[in-house]
Design a protein around this motif. Structure first.
Motif, PDB file in Angstrom:
ATOM      1  N   SER A 197      -6.929   9.278   4.243  1.00  0.00           N
ATOM      2  CA  SER A 197      -6.880   8.646   2.924  1.00  0.00           C
ATOM      3  C   SER A 197      -7.685   7.348   2.874  1.00  0.00           C
ATOM      4  O   SER A 197      -8.007   6.753   3.906  1.00  0.00           O
ATOM      5  N   GLN A 198      -7.987   6.908   1.642  1.00  0.00           N
ATOM      6  CA  GLN A 198      -8.615   5.599   1.459  1.00  0.00           C
ATOM      7  C   GLN A 198      -7.686   4.486   1.921  1.00  0.00           C
ATOM      8  O   GLN A 198      -8.140   3.452   2.423  1.00  0.00           O
ATOM      9  N   GLU A 199      -6.372   4.716   1.744  1.00  0.00           N
ATOM     10  CA  GLU A 199      -5.395   3.717   2.174  1.00  0.00           C
ATOM     11  C   GLU A 199      -5.450   3.505   3.691  1.00  0.00           C
ATOM     12  O   GLU A 199      -5.278   2.387   4.176  1.00  0.00           O
TER      13      GLU A 199
ATOM     14  N   GLU B 284      -8.139   3.790   5.567  1.00  0.00           N
ATOM     15  CA  GLU B 284      -9.317   2.959   5.804  1.00  0.00           C
ATOM     16  C   GLU B 284      -9.027   1.498   5.471  1.00  0.00           C
ATOM     17  O   GLU B 284      -9.473   0.584   6.172  1.00  0.00           O
ATOM     18  N   GLN B 285      -8.265   1.289   4.403  1.00  0.00           N
ATOM     19  CA  GLN B 285      -7.881  -0.062   4.003  1.00  0.00           C
ATOM     20  C   GLN B 285      -7.055  -0.747   5.094  1.00  0.00           C
ATOM     21  O   GLN B 285      -7.274  -1.916   5.413  1.00  0.00           O
TER      22      GLN B 285
ATOM     23  N   ILE C 176       0.875  -1.182   0.000  1.00  0.00           N
ATOM     24  CA  ILE C 176       0.000   0.000   0.000  1.00  0.00           C
ATOM     25  C   ILE C 176       0.906   1.224   0.000  1.00  0.00           C
ATOM     26  O   ILE C 176       1.842   1.315   0.794  1.00  0.00           O
TER      27      ILE C 176
ATOM     28  N   PRO D 114       0.360   5.130   0.193  1.00  0.00           N
ATOM     29  CA  PRO D 114      -0.374   6.400   0.295  1.00  0.00           C
ATOM     30  C   PRO D 114       0.541   7.606   0.108  1.00  0.00           C
ATOM     31  O   PRO D 114       1.661   7.630   0.640  1.00  0.00           O
TER      32      PRO D 114
END
Length: 313
Positions: A69-71, A73-74, A61, A63
């Motif tokens: 960020s969406q990362e 949340e991931q 991942i 970011p």
């Protein structure tokens, strides 16, 4: 099996990631900085940790900015037991710090509370420290301010520079984490608050810190050069152009010449006066627009007209 999210970027972090994987921890993901342009041709290059993660078959991942960020949340959805960082390059948001059941820990290349920040190895050498080390600590919202779990110390030799100490401390960090992780998981580790009165900082190196001031003592210049080698590299100015200085030693010559003056030219080197009446012997340098070279090659070519009395600024 304890699940881990590992976060790191430079070569310092690679042996640490490799150890975690080899020890059988369940590495759910490796988080690292985005690929960046490198060199004069600006070739898009992955960070060393990404290369190692792909070699090990681990998900990556990347970011640009973790917070919001969406990362992020991931990563939170992965629900790791522990997050381990080593020279990742970003401060973790509180939502992530609070999520893992064993917390978020950091492998930091200094003996905290000394040298909090992004350039602890550079600064320790620049400051002339005779020792440094690695601290494993719980992460907090404040930069490198969390409780200390364990530490290991190592000497800084005169033959060391930032590059050699990165390699040494990476292995110290790997071994220290290997022995510390089981204690954390078993709940048997120490947790020592840092003494705020002893805190010092090692912020990222500024351009001004890279410039050599020949009015300083020879020892100070010697420490500065090796503290900035191999990156970002110390520099001086000669005849209006920047010259990078790669390898130096302290000279035995005593001089009354002004700081920056060339006082001696040898077959394989030349000596420059410093502010304490001593000299620095230059063995490797890089003139503007040229590749890194020995002083011997420089004196045969680009620097063939160098004479005693010439001035470095």
């Amino acid at each position: 099996m304890t699940s881990v999210v590992f976060m790191g970027t430079p070569s310092f972090s690679v042996p640490i990631l490799r150890m975690i994987h080899e020890e059988g921890y369940d590495v759910l993901a490796v988080v690292t900085q985005p690929d960046r342009p490198v060199g004069r041709k600006k070739v898009l290059t992955p960070p060393p940790v990404k290369e190692e993660a792909l070699r090990l078959g681990l998900p990556v991942i990347q970011p640009e900015k973790l917070r919001g960020s969406q990362e992020l949340e991931q990563i939170l959805l992965l629900n790791p037991d522990i997050v381990i960082t080593a020279a990742f390059g970003q401060i973790l948001p509180k939502t992530l710090l609070d999520a893992p059941r064993f917390g978020c820990i950091n492998v930091h290349a200094s003996l905290l509370p000394k040298y909090r920040g992004g350039a602890p190895i550079h600064q320790a050498i620049i400051d002339g420290e005779e020792k440094t080390g690695v601290t494993i600590m719980y992460m907090a919202e404040k930069l490198d301010a969390g409780d200390i779990i364990s530490q290991a110390e190592i000497a800084i030799e005169d033959t060391d520079n930032t590059g050699t100490m990165f390699e040494k401390l990476s292995l110290v960090g790997r071994d220290l984490l290997k022995s510390t992780l089981p204690l954390i998981i078993e709940g048997k580790n120490e947790r020592i608050p840092q003494d705020e009165e002893k805190v010092t900082f090692a912020h990222n190196i500024s351009r001004e810190q890279e410039r050599i001031h020949w009015s300083n003592s020879a020892r100070t210049v010697f420490n500065q050069v090796r503290g900035l080698t191999p990156w970002p590299t110390a520099y001086t100015t000669f005849q209006g152009e920047n010259v990078k200085i790669w390898l130096v030693k302290e000279g035995d010559t005593l001089t009354k010449d002004a700081p920056g003056k060339v006082v001696k030219i040898n077959k394989d080197s030349f000596e420059v006066a410093c502010g304490d009446g001593k000299t620095i012997i230059v063995f490797e340098l890089q003139p503007a627009g040229k590749k890194r070279m020995t002083a011997q090659d420089y004196l045969r070519g680009t620097g063939s007209k160098l004479v005693i009395g010439d001035q470095f600024e």
